[in-house]
Design an enzyme around this catalytic site. Structure first.
Site, short mmCIF file in Angstrom:
data_model
loop_
_atom_site.label_atom_id
_atom_site.label_comp_id
_atom_site.label_asym_id
_atom_site.label_seq_id
_atom_site.Cartn_x
_atom_site.Cartn_y
_atom_site.Cartn_z
N GLU A 131 3.93 1.62 -1.12
CA GLU A 131 4.49 1.84 -2.68
C GLU A 131 3.45 2.46 -3.33
OE1 GLU A 131 7.70 -1.30 -3.52
OE2 GLU A 131 5.98 -2.25 -2.57
N ASP A 139 1.02 4.30 -2.54
CA ASP A 139 0.70 5.72 -2.09
C ASP A 139 1.54 6.52 -2.49
OD1 ASP A 139 -1.66 5.04 -1.07
OD2 ASP A 139 -0.90 4.91 1.16
N GLU A 179 -24.97 -17.33 -13.15
CA GLU A 179 -24.03 -16.50 -12.57
C GLU A 179 -24.90 -15.88 -11.10
OE1 GLU A 179 -24.66 -12.52 -14.94
OE2 GLU A 179 -24.25 -14.34 -16.45
N TYR A 233 -22.99 -7.73 -18.12
CA TYR A 233 -23.71 -7.61 -19.18
C TYR A 233 -23.18 -6.66 -20.22
CZ TYR A 233 -27.58 -8.40 -22.61
OH TYR A 233 -27.96 -9.02 -23.77
N ASP A 274 -26.62 -8.77 -4.87
CA ASP A 274 -27.64 -7.78 -4.06
C ASP A 274 -27.08 -6.38 -3.96
OD1 ASP A 274 -30.15 -7.63 -3.40
OD2 ASP A 274 -29.79 -8.51 -1.27
N LYS A 277 -34.33 -16.98 -6.76
CA LYS A 277 -33.92 -16.30 -5.57
C LYS A 277 -33.80 -17.31 -4.27
CE LYS A 277 -35.59 -12.04 -5.22
NZ LYS A 277 -35.26 -10.72 -5.13
N LYS A 325 -26.77 -13.63 -8.51
CA LYS A 325 -27.31 -12.38 -8.61
C LYS A 325 -26.85 -11.53 -7.48
CE LYS A 325 -32.11 -10.80 -9.16
NZ LYS A 325 -32.16 -9.68 -8.09
N SER A 374 -35.88 -5.31 -16.06
CA SER A 374 -35.70 -6.39 -14.65
C SER A 374 -35.68 -7.58 -15.05
CB SER A 374 -36.71 -5.93 -13.81
OG SER A 374 -37.90 -6.24 -14.11
N LEU A 375 -35.84 -8.72 -14.01
CA LEU A 375 -35.71 -9.99 -14.30
C LEU A 375 -36.84 -10.70 -13.73
CD1 LEU A 375 -31.80 -10.97 -13.66
CD2 LEU A 375 -32.86 -10.90 -15.91
N CYS A 381 -35.87 9.66 26.83
CA CYS A 381 -35.80 10.12 28.01
C CYS A 381 -35.26 11.58 28.10
CB CYS A 381 -34.76 9.31 28.75
SG CYS A 381 -33.89 9.87 30.37
N CYS A 400 -29.19 11.95 32.94
CA CYS A 400 -29.23 10.58 32.99
C CYS A 400 -27.97 9.87 32.68
CB CYS A 400 -30.14 10.23 31.63
SG CYS A 400 -30.26 8.48 31.25
N ARG A 444 -30.13 2.79 -12.67
CA ARG A 444 -31.33 2.05 -13.45
C ARG A 444 -32.53 3.13 -13.52
NH1 ARG A 444 -35.81 -1.06 -12.61
NH2 ARG A 444 -36.38 -2.14 -14.14
N CYS A 454 -32.53 6.19 34.58
CA CYS A 454 -32.55 7.23 35.75
C CYS A 454 -34.01 7.34 36.14
CB CYS A 454 -32.02 8.52 34.91
SG CYS A 454 -33.22 9.17 33.68
N LYS A 511 -28.79 -17.22 -17.99
CA LYS A 511 -28.79 -16.52 -19.09
C LYS A 511 -28.61 -17.36 -20.18
CE LYS A 511 -27.55 -12.08 -16.95
NZ LYS A 511 -26.52 -11.32 -16.97
N ASP A 549 0.81 -1.18 -0.10
CA ASP A 549 0.04 0.03 0.01
C ASP A 549 0.86 1.23 -0.06
OD1 ASP A 549 -2.02 -1.81 0.07
OD2 ASP A 549 -2.73 -1.31 2.41
N CYS A 570 -37.45 5.84 32.11
CA CYS A 570 -35.99 5.73 31.75
C CYS A 570 -35.65 4.49 32.42
CB CYS A 570 -35.08 6.84 31.86
SG CYS A 570 -33.38 6.61 31.45
S1 IVH Z 1 -29.01 -9.39 -16.07
C1 IVH Z 1 -31.75 -7.63 -19.03
N1 IVH Z 1 -27.32 -10.45 -14.14
O1 IVH Z 1 -31.10 -8.07 -10.72
C2 IVH Z 1 -30.93 -8.25 -18.06
N2 IVH Z 1 -28.91 -8.70 -13.42
O2 IVH Z 1 -33.79 -8.20 -10.94
C3 IVH Z 1 -30.73 -7.62 -16.88
N3 IVH Z 1 -28.67 -8.44 -10.99
O3 IVH Z 1 -31.71 -4.90 -12.14
C4 IVH Z 1 -30.27 -8.02 -15.80
N4 IVH Z 1 -27.05 -9.60 -10.59
O4 IVH Z 1 -29.63 -5.13 -10.96
C5 IVH Z 1 -28.32 -9.50 -14.26
N5 IVH Z 1 -25.81 -11.48 -12.91
C6 IVH Z 1 -26.81 -10.80 -12.99
C7 IVH Z 1 -27.34 -9.81 -11.98
C8 IVH Z 1 -28.19 -9.01 -12.25
C9 IVH Z 1 -27.98 -8.87 -10.18
C10 IVH Z 1 -29.75 -7.45 -10.37
C11 IVH Z 1 -29.76 -6.17 -11.55
C12 IVH Z 1 -31.25 -6.10 -12.14
C13 IVH Z 1 -32.03 -6.89 -11.12
C14 IVH Z 1 -33.27 -7.64 -11.87
#
Ligand code: IVH
Length: 672
Positions: A33, A35, A115, A228, A119, A314, A117, A80-81, A426, A432, A138, A411, A290, A31, A408
């Protein structure tokens, strides 16, 4: 090497080491080096402002300038998915895709990529000719917020792409996450400040990305995974290979990504990651599958909401059932009473849970908790265990409902309801013991006066022995009294006195924070200190003057005015001042505001010799002026450095807007 060559060399090296450290987790240098290289680059860039580049690694630390986000339309909507919680539905989805695609490839199965997902919060990164030009959240899927400045602080996102197959127009989508470690650290700090905790890393990541202050974003430690790639002329005709190329360009792509060639492989992937994901350094809430081939993705198409070629599986949140021993009521340093469920220890997602906050009276009521109830505890994406329900069938006959305390617990003062909120307070703020000890602990904390050697217990001892009854008493301590009265060992006593001595140097913004003014956490305190400048001005300000400061609302303003109206606090301030504690921001750094530029709208362009652009922007704001990004008839003047764009110059001339240089500006504000 010429300076320009050295700058280029350092930028390339720092980018490479960034990637080794943040993306590949395989650092080659220490670290220190790193910096040193960064410092050298900073120095060179300062000497040669004409060689500045907004994408230089030196700009990754963020800026203290506030700005609100502009909304930008997505070039391609962010869908979304479709979600499912069971394996069969994933299999059904794969079967549906295979049916729709007809002709079978790959030995009877259209390859699927499995892959994580992640969070966190999704991001769209736009690259033009390999350079990051924009990062957008988004939002509603059609348009989102331009958060480029904040995203630039995330070191695992490359600002420049290296490779000969980088398309000129490229969009990368991914997830911005706050790793567990950073999340825990942030929440610990917030708990200490009595600021509301983030329920999970997702909220924390989203909240952090929307902070006004990118320097604070940089401190929090966000990370990003890419999942993606979009654009014309992509390097490969399938998702998986594109991700591998993305990795070679410097993006962080999860190692968990895998090609799956049969339903069995899909099922095995789910079964494996259902448990293995708990070892990952970041939160995941499921898996994504996918269809690999981009052509097949195109053929399957999308509904209005989500692509047909992908599905999310999920994970179920983990839940345990355990008995309530008792509910304790804890008093914070601001007097807020928090009910806490004390539980029979139970194992949940790899940790033993003994306590869970019930937050406030409304939650206790809604859950309808009775004495010794069997409670459901969950810890899904939430690191903080949460009571989600009661097994009423297991309730002991005659068990009484849990009642919120009326006085409380420390006190005995009758509690008061906080107007407009579900919490009880309180009101005995200065009498207190638990609140006073809480404030002593806060005062010595690392982010406040950082008095080493005083921990939780010694704080309580100092109070109990009467040595420290309020924070100003620290400056009357001596080694002898600490040893005789508090019965501390000589080494501890000396360490405390050294800490007290050093605390006289702590900057004024942290002094303000250490005072425990209600609602003034670290960020607000810093804002107050920097925009007001010194304690006398702060103490003399009205609510109206305070609310004029950015991010200071009526609630904070009222709390500040009340705080300084009390003799007890004025007395503490007087004693701290007499003890040599900093009561003003240093002259050179942040000066008190003035109104020399009041009403002026100023556009800054080019690079400067005496101060950075950010410093100029800050000066303008401090003097009551407004920064603007584009020249219009309303612009008062353009502050032009070297290399001001010709288009801007032309526009200013056409509109009759004066253009002044750095020296003229400094003269104008009386700084030359
Ligand atoms: S693909 C068109 N891949 O999940 C395909 N999404 O519920 C778009 N997310 O808004 C999403 N990991 O924020 C994809 N490996 C992953 C993901 C992922 C997390 C989130 C992403 C998306 C939400 C959809």
């Amino acid at each position: 090497m010429t300076p320009s060559e050295e700058i280029k060399y350092l930028r390339d090296e720092l980018n490479r080491h960034n990637r080794l450290y943040y993306v590949e987790a395989m650092p080659e240098i220490s670290d220190m080096e790193y910096d040193m290289m960064l410092k050298r680059l900073e120095a060179l860039e300062k000497e040669h402002p004409e060689l500045d580049d907004p994408l230089s690694p030196t700009h990754r630390v963020g800026s203290d300038i506030n700005k609100s986000f502009t909304q930008v339309s997505h070039e391609r909507p962010m869908l979304s998915l479709a979600n499912t919680y069971n394996i069969e539905e994933v299999d059904d989805w794969a079967a549906r895709c295979n049916d729709a695609l007809g002709t079978v490839t790959d030995g009877g199965f259209h390859t699927v990529v499995g892959e994580m997902k992640f969070d966190g919060t999704s991001i769209s990164l736009i690259y033009k000719n390999g350079r990051l030009v924009r990062a957008v959240t988004r939002g509603d899927g059609e348009k989102g917020d331009d958060v480029t400045a904040n995203v630039m602080t995330i070191k695992s996102i490359p600002l420049e792409l290296k490779g000969d197959d980088v398309p000129a127009d490229l969009e990368m989508r991914g997830e911005i996450v706050l790793p567990w470690k950073a999340f825990d650290r942030l929440n610990e700090q917030r708990a200490f400040n009595e600021e509301p905790l983030f329920a999970n890393p997702r909220n924390a990541a989203a909240g952090t990305l929307k902070l006004q202050n990118s320097a604070e974003v940089a401190r929090r430690g966000l990370d990003a995974y890419i999942y993606y790639m979009l654009g014309d002329n992509l390097p490969a005709d399938n998702h998986y290979d594109n991700m591998m190329v993305a990795r070679s360009w410097g993006f962080k792509v999860s190692d968990a990504m895998k090609r799956l060639h049969s339903l069995k492989e899909v099922d095995d992937y789910i079964n494996y990651w259902d448990t293995a994901r708990k070892e990952l350094p970041v939160a995941t809430d499921g898996l994504v599958f996918k269809i690999n081939s981009l052509k097949e993705q195109l053929n399957l198409g999308s509904t209005a909401k989500s692509p047909r070629w992908a599905i999310a599986y999920k994970f179920k949140a983990e839940r345990a059932l355990t008995r309530l021993r008792f509910v304790s009521f804890e008093v914070g340093r601001m007097g807020i009473i928090t009910p806490v469920a004390n539980l029979e220890p139970v194992l949940l997602s790899g940790t033993i849970v003994k306590r869970a906050s019930l937050h406030n009276e409304d939650i206790v009521r809604t859950l309808d908790i009775h004495e010794h109830d069997m409670l459901y505890v969950e810890k899904g994406g939430e690191i903080i265990p949460k009571i989600t329900g009661v097994d009423k069938s297991a309730r002991e006959p005659g068990a009484a409902p849990v009642e919120f305390v009326k006085v409380c617990p420390d006190c005995g003062t009758p509690l008061e309801r906080v107007p407009g909120e579900a919490s009880w307070l309180c009101p005995n703020r200065y009498g207190c013991p638990e609140q006073i000890i809480g404030r002593i602990r806060h005062f010595v904390g690392r982010h406040a006066m950082d008095i080493d050697g005083v921990g939780e217990e010694i704080s309580a001892t100092l109070f109990a022995t009467g040595l420290v009854r309020n924070i100003a008493d620290f400056y009357d301590l001596t080694v002898e009294r600490l040893m005789q009265v508090a019965e501390l060992g000589p080494r501890t006593a000396e360490r405390i006195m050294e800490g007290v001595e050093k605390s006289r140097e702590v900057t004024f913004d942290r002094v303000v924070y250490s005072l425990s003014i209600p609602f003034c956490g670290e960020t607000v305190s810093r804002k107050l200190a920097r925009s007001v400048g010194d304690i006398d001005r702060l103490m003399g300000m009205s609510e109206a003057e305070l609310t004029a400061i950015e991010d200071v609302g009526p609630r904070i303003a009222a709390a500040v005015v009340e705080f300084f109206s009390l003799d007890i606090n004025r007395d503490i301030i007087a004693r701290l001042r007499a003890a040599g504690v900093q009561m003003a921001m240093p002259e050179s750094d942040d000066e008190p505001g003035s109104d020399e530029l009041a009403g002026k709208i100023i556009v800054i362009s080019g690079v400067f010799a005496h101060h950075s652009r950010d410093e100029y922007k800050a000066m303008i704001e401090r003097m009551g002026g407004k920064n603007s990004g584009s020249i219009s008839k309303k612009t008062s003047f353009v502050l032009a450095g070297e290399n001001m764009g010709p288009a801007k110059l032309e526009k200013a001339t056409a509109l009759g807007v004066p253009v002044i240089n750095e020296d003229e500006f400094l003269k104008m504000i009386g700084k030359e």
